[in-house]
Design an enzyme around this catalytic site. Structure first.
Site, PDB file in Angstrom:
ATOM      1  N   ASN A 156       0.635  -1.091  -0.088  1.00  0.00           N
ATOM      2  CA  ASN A 156       0.072  -0.008   0.031  1.00  0.00           C
ATOM      3  C   ASN A 156       0.928   1.538  -0.152  1.00  0.00           C
ATOM      4  OD1 ASN A 156      -2.605   1.067   0.541  1.00  0.00           O
ATOM      5  ND2 ASN A 156      -2.012   2.273   1.919  1.00  0.00           N
ATOM      6  N   GLU A 157       0.200   2.124  -0.905  1.00  0.00           N
ATOM      7  CA  GLU A 157       1.478   3.311  -1.096  1.00  0.00           C
ATOM      8  C   GLU A 157       2.549   3.648  -0.412  1.00  0.00           C
ATOM      9  OE1 GLU A 157      -1.508   6.010   0.816  1.00  0.00           O
ATOM     10  OE2 GLU A 157      -1.237   5.769   2.559  1.00  0.00           O
TER      11      GLU A 157
ATOM     12  N   GLU B  11      -8.122   3.982  -3.073  1.00  0.00           N
ATOM     13  CA  GLU B  11      -8.865   4.836  -1.978  1.00  0.00           C
ATOM     14  C   GLU B  11      -9.247   6.226  -3.026  1.00  0.00           C
ATOM     15  OE1 GLU B  11      -6.470   5.716   1.494  1.00  0.00           O
ATOM     16  OE2 GLU B  11      -5.994   3.232   1.197  1.00  0.00           O
TER      17      GLU B  11
END
Length: 471
Positions: free
Chosen positions: A185-186, A392
């Protein structure tokens, strides 16, 4: 209550000059386009010391900072069936969840925790039984504390093998029902928050760059090392999947990127150049290696030898290792040229002052849907138009404000419309996941939450209540 909120939603649509009813409907999106929502393991599950789970760096962070406890969180570990039913009632096509590494393999490596594995099998079974496609993120910023203690986690290359072994367990045990995997994630935001500014776990930073009392780390080098190892871990995992599992499971493996859109602070040539540099640093840092096998020339020039380099073999493995790009986008920033250049940390190396656009802050965002369109157009034009999932996007409101969350309704209406415009303009965007399905533990400011459902954290039962945005 549900009928009252639905009526409120319709009236709001009419009040907003017909935007809700005129702009688009679900049928305007291509066949197979996925609408979903999301949460992460640590922010939702709770049960931090139950059934064999061991601490992650988030547990350590919370206890060392005397932050509000995440020990129970939303109690999703015990209430997952109730929550999946709410997702089904909402009509979600898909749902994005993450696996807690320290629940599945408590020591970071070694034996699999059977109770942890059973939980994720049950959760995924419950989703698929209700016709909801699971999108699984392997790592959502919650490294097992054991690996951080042993060798420093993401700043040591040993993490590549350990992460690949963790992913292997997930593919082997869960891959028969999971077709979409996001590895990490990111990584850009994880590196900046955790290894440069220090406001996220594992709180590595060095003066004068850290936003906290820096007791360990090096802000000038560790963010670049951490991202480099995350890219290599992703590539190793993607190669494993293609060689060992893809033929039978026929799934896809991708990586996410925290994706600010950036516009010039002024019309000056210097600010326009600063804007392109900021795009190279925020987006190109992740996307360039995934598509071209190396970092942007701008970063190599400005960061110099502190930016790790890929070997010839690593370039081959990293290039084209992502079947899709996961975009995480909330708001737009401005970039202004800084007249004096001095190498230091990520922000100093970028030689640009990046600030929120308009009245936005780090937790409250203006409605700027053209920013998301800008990100999607930039990926299409500069990175070969790969498949994209918006993993997101959402609007925060004060956790204790009204269930009639008009701000969130307007934000989501505008941004989903921007996704449709992008698709019509040729972007291969395949799905949109709103953050977050319910109110969660939010690290930037626990007073602001993103949920479509309100969670009463004072209630031992953690009662869920729908907001207007849930309809």
């Amino acid at each position: 209550m549900e009928h009252v909120l639905l009526l409120i939603t319709i009236l709001l649509c009419l009040a907003f000059s017909g935007r809700c009813i005129d702009a688009y409907s679900r049928n305007d999106f291509p066949k197979g386009f996925l609408f979903g929502s999301a949460f992460s393991a640590f922010q939702w599950e709770g049960a931090v010391d139950e059934d064999g789970r061991m601490p992650s760096i988030w547990d350590t962070y919370i206890r060392s900072n005397n932050a509000p406890s995440g020990d129970i969180a939303c109690d999703g570990y015990h209430k997952y069936k109730e929550d999946v039913r709410l997702m089904y009632d909402m009509g979600l096509d898909a749902f994005r969840l993450s696996i807690s590494w320290s629940r599945l393999i408590p020591g970071g490596r070694g034996p699999v925790n059977p109770k942890g594995l059973l939980f994720y099998k049950n959760l995924i079974d419950e989703l698929t039984r209700h016709g909801i496609e699971p999108h699984v993120t392997l790592y959502h910023n919650d490294l097992p504390q054991a690996l951080e203690d042993e060798y420093g986690g993401w700043i040591d290359r040993r993490i590549i093998d350990d992460f690949t072994a963790f992913a292997d367990v997930c593919f082997r045990e869960l891959g028969n029902k999971v077709k979409f995997w996001s590895t990490i994630n990111e990584p850009n935001m994880s590196a900046l928050g955790g290894y440069d500014l220090g406001f996220m776990p594992p709180e590595h930073c060095s003066a004068p760059f850290g936003h906290v009392n820096c007791s360990r780390g090096n802000s000038s080098t560790e963010p670049y090392i951490a991202v480099h190892n995350m890219l290599l871990a992703h590539a190793s995992t993607a190669r494993l999947y293609k060689q060992k599992y893809k033929g039978e499971q026929n799934g896809s493996v991708g990586m996410t990127c925290f994706s600010y859109w950036v516009v010039p602070f002024s019309s000056s040539k210097e600010d326009e150049m600063a804007t392109q540099i900021a795009k190279d640093f925020f987006l190109g840092w992740i996307l360039h290696p995934l598509v071209f096998g190396d970092y942007p020339d701008t970063m190599k020039r400005l960061v110099g030898k502190r930016l790790p380099s890929f070997s010839e073999e690593e370039t081959k493995v990293v290039k084209d290792s992502s079947d899709f790009i996961g975009v995480i986008h909330y708001t737009t920033m401005t970039a202004a040229h800084v007249s004096t250049f001095q190498q230091g940390d990520f922000s100093a190396d970028m030689n640009a002052l990046v600030s929120p656009f308009g009245n936005s802050t780090l937790v409250k965002y203006d409605v700027l849907p053209w920013g998301l369109e800008g990100v999607l157009a930039y990926i299409k034009e500069n990175y070969g138009n790969p498949p994209v999932y918006i993993l997101e996007n959402g609007q925060s409101t004060n956790h204790y404000s009204s269930l009639d969350d008009v701000e969130r309704v307007e934000y989501l209406q505008a941004y989903i419309g921007a996704v449709l415009d992008s698709v019509r303009n040729g972007s291969k965007t395949k799905g949109y996941f709103q953050w977050s399905f319910m109110d969660l533990y939010e690290f930037l400011d626990t007073n602001y939450t993103y949920g479509l459902y309100y969670v009463n954290f004072s209630d031992p039962e953690r009662k869920r209540s729908p907001k207007t945005s849930a309809f």
